[in-house]
Design a protein around this motif. Structure first.
Motif, PDB file in Angstrom:
ATOM      1  N   ALA A  71       0.709  -0.422  -0.196  1.00  0.00           N
ATOM      2  CA  ALA A  71       0.195  -0.196  -0.134  1.00  0.00           C
ATOM      3  C   ALA A  71       1.151   0.793   0.081  1.00  0.00           C
ATOM      4  N   GLY A  72      -0.166   2.814  -0.510  1.00  0.00           N
ATOM      5  CA  GLY A  72       1.396   3.318  -0.625  1.00  0.00           C
ATOM      6  C   GLY A  72       1.428   3.977   1.447  1.00  0.00           C
ATOM      7  N   PHE A  73       2.631   4.927   1.634  1.00  0.00           N
ATOM      8  CA  PHE A  73       2.976   5.071   2.939  1.00  0.00           C
ATOM      9  C   PHE A  73       3.271   7.309   3.244  1.00  0.00           C
ATOM     10  N   GLY A  74       2.704   7.302   3.918  1.00  0.00           N
ATOM     11  CA  GLY A  74       3.248   8.883   4.488  1.00  0.00           C
ATOM     12  C   GLY A  74       2.459   9.661   5.011  1.00  0.00           C
ATOM     13  N   ASP A  75       1.982  10.796   4.965  1.00  0.00           N
ATOM     14  CA  ASP A  75       1.239  11.872   5.703  1.00  0.00           C
ATOM     15  C   ASP A  75      -0.205  11.908   4.696  1.00  0.00           C
ATOM     16  N   PRO A  76      -1.285  11.668   5.221  1.00  0.00           N
ATOM     17  CA  PRO A  76      -2.546  12.117   4.936  1.00  0.00           C
ATOM     18  C   PRO A  76      -2.563  13.219   4.862  1.00  0.00           C
ATOM     19  N   SER A  77      -1.955  14.253   5.092  1.00  0.00           N
ATOM     20  CA  SER A  77      -2.644  15.368   4.467  1.00  0.00           C
ATOM     21  C   SER A  77      -1.391  16.243   4.258  1.00  0.00           C
ATOM     22  N   ALA A  78      -0.811  15.487   3.010  1.00  0.00           N
ATOM     23  CA  ALA A  78       0.694  15.188   2.896  1.00  0.00           C
ATOM     24  C   ALA A  78      -0.054  16.733   0.880  1.00  0.00           C
ATOM     25  N   ARG A  79       0.674  17.733   0.627  1.00  0.00           N
ATOM     26  CA  ARG A  79       0.957  18.088  -0.236  1.00  0.00           C
ATOM     27  C   ARG A  79       1.668  17.800  -1.579  1.00  0.00           C
ATOM     28  N   LEU A  80       2.163  16.861  -1.565  1.00  0.00           N
ATOM     29  CA  LEU A  80       3.130  16.398  -2.512  1.00  0.00           C
ATOM     30  C   LEU A  80       2.588  14.607  -2.354  1.00  0.00           C
ATOM     31  N   LEU A  81       2.127  14.101  -3.708  1.00  0.00           N
ATOM     32  CA  LEU A  81       2.543  13.029  -3.414  1.00  0.00           C
ATOM     33  C   LEU A  81       3.316  12.268  -4.758  1.00  0.00           C
ATOM     34  N   ILE A  82       3.925  11.672  -4.495  1.00  0.00           N
ATOM     35  CA  ILE A  82       4.892  10.986  -5.216  1.00  0.00           C
ATOM     36  C   ILE A  82       4.335   9.705  -5.641  1.00  0.00           C
ATOM     37  N   VAL A  83       4.739   9.486  -7.151  1.00  0.00           N
ATOM     38  CA  VAL A  83       3.554   7.904  -7.340  1.00  0.00           C
ATOM     39  C   VAL A  83       5.228   7.608  -8.528  1.00  0.00           C
ATOM     40  N   GLY A  84       5.709   6.220  -7.663  1.00  0.00           N
ATOM     41  CA  GLY A  84       6.258   4.871  -8.217  1.00  0.00           C
ATOM     42  C   GLY A  84       5.992   4.286  -9.394  1.00  0.00           C
TER      43      GLY A  84
END
Ligand code: SF4
Length: 236
Positions: free
Chosen positions: A51-64
């Protein structure tokens, strides 16, 4: 009255982890998890979709692109346990998105602020090459994440496959892509008012970083651009 799910992102992550839509990828991941790599023979591999990982309030999304067979397919966390993950996390740490400059295993203390990391495909593909049908099957997960990550202002897309997959997700949401955004390292595509801006990057694969096609300075410039566009700095 139906009960509201208190954490829809966590529910989506569980849905991803339990997905069985692509038989070829599922059997490959499970086989790798049993056969293992000599260096990790004493470890228990994850072997499930990641699954994805990180901050639910992110302003930046990284797609690998997808989990690596002996990286995220082993550790269970995206961009974790291989050279690509370390390269990415060093850059995110320099840019202020990550509290440590490495990504070794799921309990290594890594915390991300202001960024969420997803992928076009959630199961490790043989030779890092998912089939078009497998990319298509996995796209709804990226679309669902984009729906739930409502603060995203910038999407950094790593590599052409992730770039094309992200464009498909946006097109399916009715975003106009004329002229069609072109892939190139550092290319910036503003999609319109209220929509995230796409920033394209070469993928931090070992092949790209070992050959100098992608240097740390080139990668840093991607996140400098992202920070400039989003107009705020994360606090990790
Ligand atoms: S690649 Fe995506 S759609 Fe296919 S089995 Fe894995 S999680 Fe499911």
């Amino acid at each position: 009255m139906p009960r509201m799910n208190p954490d829809p992102l966590a529910a989506l992550q569980r849905q991803i982890v339990n997905c069985e839509r692509c038989p070829r990828l599922r059997s490959y991941c499970e086989r790798v998890a049993v056969e293992k790599k000599r260096a990790h023979r004493d470890e228990v591999y994850w072997g499930r979709p990641v699954a994805g990982f990180g901050d639910p309030s992110a302003r930046l999304l990284i797609v690998g692109l997808a989990p690596a067979a002996h990286g995220a397919n082993r550790t269970g966390r995206v961009f974790t346990g291989d050279s690509s993950g370390h390269f990415l996390m060093r850059a995110l740490h320099r840019a202020g998105f990550a509290n440590i400059p490495s990504s070794t295993h799921a309990a290594d203390g890594l915390k991300l602020a202001g960024v969420y990391i997803a992928a076009a495909v959630r199961c490790a593909p043989p030779d890092n090459k998912p089939l078009p049908s497998e990319i298509e099957a996995c796209l709804p997960f990226l679309a669902a994440e984009l729906d739930l990550l409502s603060s995203v202002a910038v999407i950094v897309v790593l590599g052409r496959i992730a770039f094309d997959a992200t464009l498909r997700v946006l097109a399916n949401r009715g975003v106009s892509l004329r002229p069609r955004p072109a892939f190139g390292h550092g290319a910036v595509h503003a999609l319109g008012p209220g929509l995230p801006t796409l920033v394209a990057s070469y993928h931090p694969s070992r092949q790209n970083t070992n050959t100098g096609r992608l240097t740390e300075a080139m990668f840093d410039s991607i996140f400098t651009t992202a920070l400039h566009i989003q107009g705020s700095r994360p606090t990790v």
